[in-house]
Design a protein around this motif. Sequence first.
Motif, PDB file in Angstrom:
ATOM      1  N   HIS A   1       0.802  -1.224   0.000  1.00 32.29           N
ATOM      2  CA  HIS A   1       0.000   0.000   0.000  1.00 32.29           C
ATOM      3  C   HIS A   1       0.836   1.276   0.000  1.00 32.29           C
ATOM      4  N   ASP A   2       2.057   1.222   0.537  1.00 30.58           N
ATOM      5  CA  ASP A   2       2.918   2.415   0.581  1.00 30.58           C
ATOM      6  C   ASP A   2       4.063   2.359  -0.419  1.00 30.58           C
TER       7      ASP A   2
ATOM      8  N   PRO B   1      -0.068   7.399  -2.874  1.00 35.36           N
ATOM      9  CA  PRO B   1      -1.014   6.390  -3.371  1.00 35.36           C
ATOM     10  C   PRO B   1      -1.083   6.365  -4.899  1.00 35.36           C
TER      11      PRO B   1
ATOM     12  N   SER C   1      -0.092   3.278  -7.295  1.00 35.02           N
ATOM     13  CA  SER C   1      -1.053   2.756  -8.268  1.00 35.02           C
ATOM     14  C   SER C   1      -0.435   2.689  -9.655  1.00 35.02           C
TER      15      SER C   1
ATOM     16  N   VAL D   1      -4.785   0.278  -3.651  1.00 34.72           N
ATOM     17  CA  VAL D   1      -3.659   1.067  -3.151  1.00 34.72           C
ATOM     18  C   VAL D   1      -3.943   2.561  -3.336  1.00 34.72           C
ATOM     19  N   LEU D   2      -4.503   2.913  -4.486  1.00 35.94           N
ATOM     20  CA  LEU D   2      -4.783   4.318  -4.801  1.00 35.94           C
ATOM     21  C   LEU D   2      -5.722   4.965  -3.790  1.00 35.94           C
ATOM     22  N   TYR D   3      -6.706   4.199  -3.293  1.00 33.71           N
ATOM     23  CA  TYR D   3      -7.751   4.785  -2.466  1.00 33.71           C
ATOM     24  C   TYR D   3      -7.646   4.436  -0.983  1.00 33.71           C
ATOM     25  N   HIS D   4      -6.468   4.028  -0.524  1.00 35.01           N
ATOM     26  CA  HIS D   4      -6.390   3.612   0.878  1.00 35.01           C
ATOM     27  C   HIS D   4      -6.370   4.786   1.861  1.00 35.01           C
ATOM     28  N   HIS D   5      -6.334   6.028   1.355  1.00 35.26           N
ATOM     29  CA  HIS D   5      -6.431   7.200   2.222  1.00 35.26           C
ATOM     30  C   HIS D   5      -7.754   7.942   2.040  1.00 35.26           C
TER      31      HIS D   5
ATOM     32  N   SER E   1      -9.750  -1.215   0.230  1.00 33.28           N
ATOM     33  CA  SER E   1      -9.118   0.032   0.659  1.00 33.28           C
ATOM     34  C   SER E   1      -9.575   0.419   2.057  1.00 33.28           C
TER      35      SER E   1
END
Length: 301
Positions: free
Chosen positions: A168-169, A198, A202, A217-221, A241
């Motif tokens: 994810h990071d 992110p 992605s 991964v793009l939307y995990h925040h 996410s």
Amino acid sequence: MDLIAFRVLAAVPKVIGAILIVLAILKYRRLLKRAAETNYESMQQSSLQEKGALFMLYLFLAGFIIGTVDTFFRIEDPMYLFISLIFLLGSLFIYLSIAAQEKLFLRLREKTMETMKTFVKAIDMKDSYTKGHSTHVFEIVSLIYEELDKPQKDEIEKPKLLDAALLHDIGKMGIKDEILNKPDGLTPEEWEVIKTHPLNGSRMLEDTCYFEIADWVLYHHERMDGKGYYGLSPDEIPIESKLIAVADTYSALRTDRVYRRKKTHAEAVAIMEEAAGAQLDTAIVERFLQVDEGSLERLRY
């Protein structure tokens, strides 16, 4: 040789062969299930090919059953006993071939995990303040997953979820060290750079076999109140996410940072409960609260 003894002797290889084929079928079905759960679209075989191979195994099993029954209607013939032994060797070959394929699949999965962990170590080398964070999130996500209801579990492919949690990071690899490791507060401009990780991650995944988890991964925040990096509504955020976000938050709270000391488990839980519905998904926070505290404390970070 007595006819009955001959028939029994001729039937034994067929019975053993049938057992081996049954074991081969069970092993092959388990292999197909693991492959479906773990492999990405670009790695998967043709469904027709897999179904055809399974159908042939069932035909072999039917042949052994028919052959065993037929044995008791045969006249004594040494050549027939020899043929029975040949068929036994054939079933043994099929079983060993599938067993070897299963071992190869597991080794490839292990190699894939080793490759991902290498990327994670590269992130750790860049960001000294969050060393071990990705692995910690990976382990927390795994614990939360086990607390989900069956319909939720059926909706999620666990191996891919864990891959996304571990990676994810990964986008932090594209951020300058002086920003990642800055000992004091970030400027607004530097914070905007941090927020690109992110998207960086992605984009890195989109050109690989992991493209299926790129959006996770793009939307995990993203946040439930729509104030996340991309302003998505709760219904637009992938459940994967949301799971990563909950684990990510707990991991961050339980870690010493340059600007604060780590929180106790009770303090972290209290903060997460307060954030439920605004920052974090309420249902997933509730599932997180079902995780045994001892299991969380035993995780290394």
